[in-house]
Design a protein around this motif. Structure first.
Motif, PDB file in Angstrom:
ATOM      1  N   LEU A 148       0.731  -1.190  -0.321  1.00 36.44           N
ATOM      2  CA  LEU A 148       0.258   0.421  -0.026  1.00 36.44           C
ATOM      3  C   LEU A 148       1.111   1.375   0.215  1.00 36.44           C
ATOM      4  CD1 LEU A 148      -2.645  -1.234   2.828  1.00 36.44           C
ATOM      5  CD2 LEU A 148      -3.296  -0.602   0.065  1.00 36.44           C
ATOM      6  N   ILE A 149       2.363   1.321   1.179  1.00 35.59           N
ATOM      7  CA  ILE A 149       3.204   2.640   0.229  1.00 35.59           C
ATOM      8  C   ILE A 149       3.227   2.548  -0.996  1.00 35.59           C
ATOM      9  CG2 ILE A 149       4.681   3.008   1.435  1.00 35.59           C
ATOM     10  CD1 ILE A 149       4.781   1.832   4.357  1.00 35.59           C
ATOM     11  N   ASP A 150       4.036   1.146  -1.266  1.00 34.53           N
ATOM     12  CA  ASP A 150       4.092   1.425  -2.227  1.00 34.53           C
ATOM     13  C   ASP A 150       3.667   1.875  -3.806  1.00 34.53           C
ATOM     14  OD1 ASP A 150       7.680   1.125  -2.861  1.00 34.53           O
ATOM     15  OD2 ASP A 150       6.729  -1.215  -1.827  1.00 34.53           O
ATOM     16  N   ASN A 151       2.070   1.487  -3.505  1.00 35.90           N
ATOM     17  CA  ASN A 151       0.837   1.934  -4.194  1.00 35.90           C
ATOM     18  C   ASN A 151       0.788   3.167  -4.349  1.00 35.90           C
ATOM     19  OD1 ASN A 151      -1.191   1.357  -6.344  1.00 35.90           O
ATOM     20  ND2 ASN A 151      -2.027   2.196  -4.256  1.00 35.90           N
ATOM     21  N   HIS A 152       0.912   3.569  -3.053  1.00 35.27           N
ATOM     22  CA  HIS A 152       0.950   5.171  -3.023  1.00 35.27           C
ATOM     23  C   HIS A 152       1.954   6.198  -3.610  1.00 35.27           C
ATOM     24  CE1 HIS A 152      -0.201   8.877  -0.609  1.00 35.27           C
ATOM     25  NE2 HIS A 152       0.698   9.264  -0.416  1.00 35.27           N
ATOM     26  N   LEU A 153       3.074   6.249  -3.982  1.00 29.72           N
ATOM     27  CA  LEU A 153       4.098   6.537  -4.615  1.00 29.72           C
ATOM     28  C   LEU A 153       3.446   6.591  -5.731  1.00 29.72           C
ATOM     29  CD1 LEU A 153       7.173   5.116  -2.897  1.00 29.72           C
ATOM     30  CD2 LEU A 153       6.494   6.808  -2.074  1.00 29.72           C
ATOM     31  N   HIS A 154       3.441   4.994  -6.461  1.00 28.87           N
ATOM     32  CA  HIS A 154       3.055   4.997  -7.738  1.00 28.87           C
ATOM     33  C   HIS A 154       1.938   5.908  -8.574  1.00 28.87           C
ATOM     34  CE1 HIS A 154       2.650   3.093 -11.214  1.00 28.87           C
ATOM     35  NE2 HIS A 154       1.516   2.366 -11.424  1.00 28.87           N
ATOM     36  N   GLN A 155       0.312   5.656  -7.529  1.00 33.80           N
ATOM     37  CA  GLN A 155       0.036   6.709  -7.601  1.00 33.80           C
ATOM     38  C   GLN A 155      -0.630   7.672  -7.295  1.00 33.80           C
ATOM     39  OE1 GLN A 155      -3.027   5.013  -9.384  1.00 33.80           O
ATOM     40  NE2 GLN A 155      -2.056   2.496  -9.369  1.00 33.80           N
ATOM     41  N   GLY A 156       1.233   8.702  -7.514  1.00 30.78           N
ATOM     42  CA  GLY A 156       1.388  10.215  -7.217  1.00 30.78           C
ATOM     43  C   GLY A 156       1.935  10.897  -6.153  1.00 30.78           C
ATOM     44  N   ASN A 157       1.447  10.785  -5.397  1.00 31.43           N
ATOM     45  CA  ASN A 157       2.193  10.390  -3.784  1.00 31.43           C
ATOM     46  C   ASN A 157       1.423  12.197  -3.362  1.00 31.43           C
ATOM     47  OD1 ASN A 157       4.367  10.064  -1.844  1.00 31.43           O
ATOM     48  ND2 ASN A 157       5.762  10.789  -2.767  1.00 31.43           N
ATOM     49  N   GLU A 158       0.838  11.593  -2.832  1.00 28.29           N
ATOM     50  CA  GLU A 158       0.527  12.990  -2.605  1.00 28.29           C
ATOM     51  C   GLU A 158       0.389  13.448  -0.759  1.00 28.29           C
ATOM     52  OE1 GLU A 158      -4.498  13.721  -0.375  1.00 28.29           O
ATOM     53  OE2 GLU A 158      -4.006  12.505  -1.823  1.00 28.29           O
ATOM     54  N   LEU A 159       0.791  12.454  -0.089  1.00 27.45           N
ATOM     55  CA  LEU A 159       1.540  12.128   0.955  1.00 27.45           C
ATOM     56  C   LEU A 159       2.807  12.920   1.149  1.00 27.45           C
ATOM     57  CD1 LEU A 159       0.315   9.352   2.855  1.00 27.45           C
ATOM     58  CD2 LEU A 159      -0.507  11.893   3.323  1.00 27.45           C
ATOM     59  N   LYS A 160       3.361  13.409  -0.518  1.00 32.59           N
ATOM     60  CA  LYS A 160       4.620  13.511  -0.328  1.00 32.59           C
ATOM     61  C   LYS A 160       6.173  12.914   0.727  1.00 32.59           C
ATOM     62  CE  LYS A 160       4.437  16.907  -3.083  1.00 32.59           C
ATOM     63  NZ  LYS A 160       2.255  16.461  -3.419  1.00 32.59           N
ATOM     64  N   ILE A 161       5.561  11.237   0.707  1.00 30.26           N
ATOM     65  CA  ILE A 161       6.662  10.300   0.993  1.00 30.26           C
ATOM     66  C   ILE A 161       8.218  10.397   0.819  1.00 30.26           C
ATOM     67  CG2 ILE A 161       6.932   8.162   2.078  1.00 30.26           C
ATOM     68  CD1 ILE A 161       3.920   7.517   2.058  1.00 30.26           C
ATOM     69  N   ASP A 162       8.921  10.676   1.045  1.00 27.54           N
ATOM     70  CA  ASP A 162      10.724   9.997   0.230  1.00 27.54           C
ATOM     71  C   ASP A 162      10.270   9.165   0.623  1.00 27.54           C
ATOM     72  OD1 ASP A 162      12.399  10.467  -0.112  1.00 27.54           O
ATOM     73  OD2 ASP A 162      13.220  12.096   1.151  1.00 27.54           O
ATOM     74  N   PRO A 163      10.964   8.539  -1.085  1.00 25.07           N
ATOM     75  CA  PRO A 163      11.737   7.084  -1.247  1.00 25.07           C
ATOM     76  C   PRO A 163      12.000   6.599  -0.253  1.00 25.07           C
ATOM     77  CG  PRO A 163      10.069   8.062  -3.236  1.00 25.07           C
ATOM     78  CD  PRO A 163      10.486   8.884  -2.050  1.00 25.07           C
ATOM     79  N   ARG A 164      13.486   7.570  -1.042  1.00 22.00           N
ATOM     80  CA  ARG A 164      14.533   7.388   0.588  1.00 22.00           C
ATOM     81  C   ARG A 164      14.539   7.606   2.246  1.00 22.00           C
ATOM     82  NH1 ARG A 164      17.689  12.452  -1.477  1.00 22.00           N
ATOM     83  NH2 ARG A 164      15.316  13.147  -0.084  1.00 22.00           N
ATOM     84  N   ARG A 165      13.039   7.373   2.944  1.00 19.64           N
ATOM     85  CA  ARG A 165      13.241   7.397   3.869  1.00 19.64           C
ATOM     86  C   ARG A 165      12.148   6.779   4.557  1.00 19.64           C
ATOM     87  NH1 ARG A 165      15.111  13.218   3.308  1.00 19.64           N
ATOM     88  NH2 ARG A 165      17.221  13.044   3.970  1.00 19.64           N
ATOM     89  N   ILE A 166      11.758   5.664   4.173  1.00 17.89           N
ATOM     90  CA  ILE A 166      10.750   4.584   3.868  1.00 17.89           C
ATOM     91  C   ILE A 166      10.856   3.688   5.109  1.00 17.89           C
ATOM     92  CG2 ILE A 166       9.435   2.868   3.119  1.00 17.89           C
ATOM     93  CD1 ILE A 166       8.715   4.444   0.573  1.00 17.89           C
ATOM     94  N   ILE A 167      11.271   3.466   6.046  1.00 20.08           N
ATOM     95  CA  ILE A 167      11.303   3.127   7.611  1.00 20.08           C
ATOM     96  C   ILE A 167      10.110   1.175   7.603  1.00 20.08           C
ATOM     97  CG2 ILE A 167      12.163   4.875   8.360  1.00 20.08           C
ATOM     98  CD1 ILE A 167       9.780   4.521  10.624  1.00 20.08           C
TER      99      ILE A 167
END
Length: 560
Positions: A148-167
């Motif tokens: 679900l986290i990776d899907n959020h990134l793929h679908q536009g990343n509304e939350l502006k999650i930094d892929p380098r800082r996914i823990i």
């Protein structure tokens, strides 16, 4: 004639002596409507069964912990199971609350968590393998959240999650070193965002800790919603609740939250639920299982993983405040071979008598007894007897315990079952009646560094704590986000009081090396990674899996 293997003993007794799980439930006051059977010999305890039990008074709680083990393990689960059987044999209404095994140790070297010899929980094959599916549910829930986290990134990343800082890490319930550090999302835009990822073993995942510390579905959902999963590009924290998926993840764990009921070879009821490792997690079975057992029995025997420096300390400082009931007694399990190992004798020579090594290694037991006495709870020592122990060694260890002023009993439980633990059971009953006043090692409100220093110095014997640059930054992040008022869960080697597995005995004046600090806000503690401890172990050169097989009738062999 060779002593039969654990699985041979279990299979013979399973056919001859096992009782239907409904009969086991009835022995603790539960009827058929209070359990959800998984076949004839294992069941989930339903919400109605849990509710019914809450109306009862608490019995006494006995915590079983141990000295630092050898790589082969020292039979702490065997003693816990045998003690429960022995208490029943002297007329006490006892019940077990134990952790579930992980496939990693089962397929690797250490083995399962169902005891051994004539002190086992059964059906041991089921419990050590898929059981009632709790590990699969936790693995699926962990990986669903990752997807679900990776899907959020793929679908536009509304939350502006930094892929380098996914823990948040994925999980698998087997030792697989190849998955420690991986790259995902390769193959172009259709396959999501390329990034570095990692796997934990399921029993080290935060969801395992969350499950074990949750009181009910609402508590589970709240804890899941509070799990920290990532940071944004401007370093703001992102939680599961920000993805609005806490309901879906809780749904996957609704059945796993229900404790499992099984029995020992001698038909003592056993609640086996939750399985966090103690060297990389908090190492105790679920709060629900322990609370339920205390309501259903007069004496609850529970076990904390690995040595008293790991599972024992974490039970007392993380679990006990949430139980609202401190142990009435702490049993420290020691073996002569482990003490000789801690005294410098080589692993391959532990079957040989060596009084000098035993005398030197006794300082390890002495340290653990001292540490457990800090909590102002009565402490006794159980000597788990092995065939290679000599009379001279047993006499020496008993005399050393006498000099220390701690009661001690030899337990020949592995070979004799409950008959070999009668003296231990009587000592436990007598000592558990003594007055005690629980005293915690630290308070949550203390600064994180102060809590780490306290554990390092008071429990391990360190005179210094050294923080990596990464850990120092993470300490500041805890302060900045007001996450530093939580208990501490230190991840370190189980083979030493220090963070170096080669420092045996009771090392002094050493430095504890902290390499990483991770807030587990759903679980409600701070994980402190030290030394070279790994959250995804590897398999040994000759894993136990090489000896395992199953025939056309479904009969398993080689499972210990």
């Amino acid at each position: 004639m060779a002593f039969p293997s654990d699985i041979e003993i279990a299979q013979i007794n399973e056919h001859e002596n096992m009782k239907n799980i409904e009969e086991i439930a009835q022995s603790v006051g539960l009827d058929s409507s209070d359990i959800e059977p998984y076949g004839h010999y294992k069941a989930k305890i339903s919400a109605s069964g849990i509710k019914k039990a809450t109306e009862q008074d608490n019995g006494k709680l006995i915590l079983v912990t141990s000295i630092n083990p050898t790589p082969a393990g020292e039979g702490k689960s065997t003693v816990a199971i045998g003690l429960a059987d022995s208490l029943r044999a002297i007329g006490k209404k006892s019940i077990l609350a134990l952790r579930e095994p992980s496939l990693g140790p089962v397929m690797g070297m250490k083995g399962g968590a169902t005891g051994g010899g004539y002190a086992q929980v059964v059906p041991m094959e089921d419990i050590n393998l898929h059981f009632t599916g709790d590990m699969h549910a936790l693995t699926s829930a962990t990986n669903t959240l990752a997807a679900l986290i990776d899907n959020h990134l793929h679908q536009g990343n509304e939350l502006k999650i930094d892929p380098r800082r996914i823990i948040w890490k994925r999980a698998l319930d087997i030792n697989d070193r190849a998955l420690r550090n991986i790259t995902i999302g390769l193959g172009g835009p259709a396959n999501s965002i390329p990034r570095e990822d990692h796997f934990d073993i399921t029993v080290a995942s935060e969801l395992m800790a969350v499950l074990c510390l949750s009181q009910d579905i609402d508590d589970l959902k709240e804890r899941i919603s509070n799990i920290l999963i990532a940071f944004t590009y401007d370093k703001k924290p992102i939680f599961v609740r920000d993805l609005h998926v806490e309901g879906a993840i809780t749904m996957l764990l609704k059945d796993a939250l229900k404790p499992n009921l099984v029995q020992t070879l001698e038909n003592t009821p056993a609640i086996v639920h939750g399985g966090p490792f103690a060297n990389i997690a908090h190492g105790c079975n679920s709060i629900l299982a322990t609370k339920l057992a205390m309501k259903l029995g007069d004496y609850t025997i529970t076990e904390a993983g690995f040595g008293a420096d790991l599972g024992g300390e974490k039970f007392m400082d993380i679990v006990t405040p949430k139980l609202d009931h401190a142990p009435n007694l702490i049993v420290v399990v020691a073996t002569i071979r482990a003490l000789k190992y801690n005294g410098g004798q080589k692993l391959a020579d532990l079957q040989d008598e060596n009084l000098n090594a035993l005398n030197l290694g006794f300082k390890n037991l002495k340290r653990h007894v001292k540490n457990m006495r800090y909590y102002h709870i009565p402490v006794v020592v159980a000597i788990n007897k092995f065939e290679t122990d000599t009379d001279n060694e047993i006499k020496l260890l008993q005399s050393l315990c006498d000099e220390l002023g701690v009661e001690v009993s030899v337990a020949d439980i592995h070979h004799k079952g409950s008959k070999g633990g009668i003296n231990l059971a009587k000592m436990v009953v007598r000592t558990a009646d003594k007055e005690s006043t629980y005293n915690r090692l630290y308070e949550d409100a203390q600064p994180t560094v102060e809590k780490i220093d306290t554990i390092a110095s008071e429990v391990y014997g360190a005179n210094n704590v050294e923080y990596s640059a990464k850990a120092t930054r993470q300490l500041q992040s805890l302060k900045d986000n007001a996450w530093d008022d939580l208990p501490i869960c230190i991840a370190k080697t189980q083979y030493s009081l220090s963070d170096d597995p080669k420092k045996l005995g009771s090392p002094r004046d050493f430095t504890l090396h902290v390499k990483e600090i991770v807030p587990k806000l759903g679980a409600g503690f701070i994980v402190v990674l030290t030394g070279n401890v790994l959250t995804m172990p590897g398999l040994p050169k000759k894993p136990a899996a090489l000896n395992m097989d199953v025939d056309n009738d479904g009969r398993i062999s080689g499972l210990f």
